[in-house]
Design a protein around this motif. Structure first.
Motif, PDB file in Angstrom:
ATOM      1  N   UNK A 237       0.837  -1.203   0.000  1.00 46.80           N
ATOM      2  CA  UNK A 237       0.000   0.000   0.000  1.00 46.80           C
ATOM      3  C   UNK A 237       0.872   1.254   0.000  1.00 46.80           C
ATOM      4  N   UNK A 238       1.937   1.244   0.787  1.00 49.17           N
ATOM      5  CA  UNK A 238       2.834   2.392   0.854  1.00 49.17           C
ATOM      6  C   UNK A 238       3.501   2.646  -0.493  1.00 49.17           C
ATOM      7  N   UNK A 239       3.990   1.569  -1.117  1.00 52.45           N
ATOM      8  CA  UNK A 239       4.696   1.727  -2.386  1.00 52.45           C
ATOM      9  C   UNK A 239       3.746   2.161  -3.489  1.00 52.45           C
ATOM     10  N   UNK A 240       2.526   1.608  -3.487  1.00 52.99           N
ATOM     11  CA  UNK A 240       1.547   2.018  -4.494  1.00 52.99           C
ATOM     12  C   UNK A 240       1.271   3.516  -4.379  1.00 52.99           C
ATOM     13  N   UNK A 241       1.222   4.013  -3.149  1.00 50.66           N
ATOM     14  CA  UNK A 241       1.034   5.444  -2.950  1.00 50.66           C
ATOM     15  C   UNK A 241       2.229   6.243  -3.438  1.00 50.66           C
ATOM     16  N   UNK A 242       3.447   5.738  -3.165  1.00 57.43           N
ATOM     17  CA  UNK A 242       4.657   6.424  -3.615  1.00 57.43           C
ATOM     18  C   UNK A 242       4.728   6.512  -5.133  1.00 57.43           C
ATOM     19  N   UNK A 243       4.201   5.492  -5.814  1.00 60.86           N
ATOM     20  CA  UNK A 243       4.254   5.462  -7.270  1.00 60.86           C
ATOM     21  C   UNK A 243       3.061   6.158  -7.909  1.00 60.86           C
ATOM     22  N   UNK A 244       2.141   6.658  -7.094  1.00 58.72           N
ATOM     23  CA  UNK A 244       0.998   7.378  -7.637  1.00 58.72           C
ATOM     24  C   UNK A 244      -0.028   6.492  -8.304  1.00 58.72           C
ATOM     25  N   UNK A 245      -0.127   5.218  -7.887  1.00 54.61           N
ATOM     26  CA  UNK A 245      -1.077   4.289  -8.478  1.00 54.61           C
ATOM     27  C   UNK A 245      -2.434   4.392  -7.778  1.00 54.61           C
TER      28      UNK A 245
END
Length: 257
Positions: A237-245
């Protein structure tokens, strides 16, 4: 092949069928289904390369594969490379370091302990001969007869990190790969970062995290509700947010942990 030198592997046997389902894949991609005869490829790896050209829309990766076999003709540049490993009879997660899979008496023991079952479905790992039932004679017998077997873990490429093995097929590997992404490189603002293999980076640009098999994988992690799956889901969830997904489903699942 079954060793750590894919360039030495023999050409795969001719498939019995090949079909393309337009729009049948993830996010509207075409799904390619290749079928071989039963047991045509067993206890080894299969490498599938997808060429980089106008038909596939894939960019060259610099990986060269000879479609006619090692050194037989002219190698071509490929845009995606897939490896599938198979070892008949593996039913439990007990694999020594350095190996992709191992079958031993303990695998047969798992079948025996589970008892006879019928109508188990194609995904049941104890149904070794895929007869839709589990019995000691049909499924445990071949394991005991073959004895202990190993399939060596192969090293694919020299850069990473690569997607860890997931609990499900298809896009579960991409879901797990999100958890290994890092944002400490200058390219982190781009969906195609140096922290991801090119194929995964390209897929992220059109990835739908809220439906389909990848969403089912996220739901599976949430349903397991263990410290490990909670940590993994939170990191994804954190990485998806960082990538703007778009990751509304992930937000909802994490909020419910």
């Amino acid at each position: 092949g079954a060793n750590n030198t894919p360039s030495s592997w023999a050409v795969a046997p001719a498939p019995s069928a090949l079909s393309v389902t337009a729009g049948g894949g993830v996010s509207g991609a075409d799904r390619v289904t290749i079928t071989w005869a039963d047991n045509a490829i067993a206890n080894q790896y299969l490498q599938v390369a997808v060429r980089a050209n106008a038909n596939t829309g894939l960019a060259p990766t610099g990986i060269m594969v000879d479609p006619d076999g090692p050194g037989a003709a002219t190698a071509v540049d490929v845009g995606d490379l897939f490896f599938y490993g198979h070892l008949m009879g593996e039913t439990i997660a007990s694999t020594p370091a350095g190996n992709f899979a191992r079958t031993a008496a303990a695998d047969g023991g798992a079948i025996l302990a589970n008892g006879t079952q019928f109508n188990v479905g194609i995904t049941n790992t104890l149904d070794i001969n895929k007869s839709n039932s589990v019995t000691a004679a049909a499924d445990r017998g071949p394991i005991l007869a073959a004895g202990t077997q190993f399939l060596t873990r192969i090293s694919i490429g020299t850069t990473g990190p690569f997607a860890p093995e997931g609990d499900d097929g298809g896009d579960a590997g991409i879901a797990s790969a999100l958890a290994t992404t890092s944002d400490d490189s200058p390219e982190a603002s781009s969906l195609v970062t140096t922290a991801l293999p090119r194929g995964i980076g390209n897929r992220l640009q059109t990835l739908d995290l809220n439906s389909g098999r990848i969403a089912a994988f996220f739901q599976h992690l949430a349903d397991q509700d263990t410290p490990g799956t909670r940590k993994l889901l939170t990191r994804i969830d954190e990485v998806a947010g960082e990538l703007g997904l778009d990751h509304d489903l992930l937000d909802d699942l994490v909020a419910g942990l």
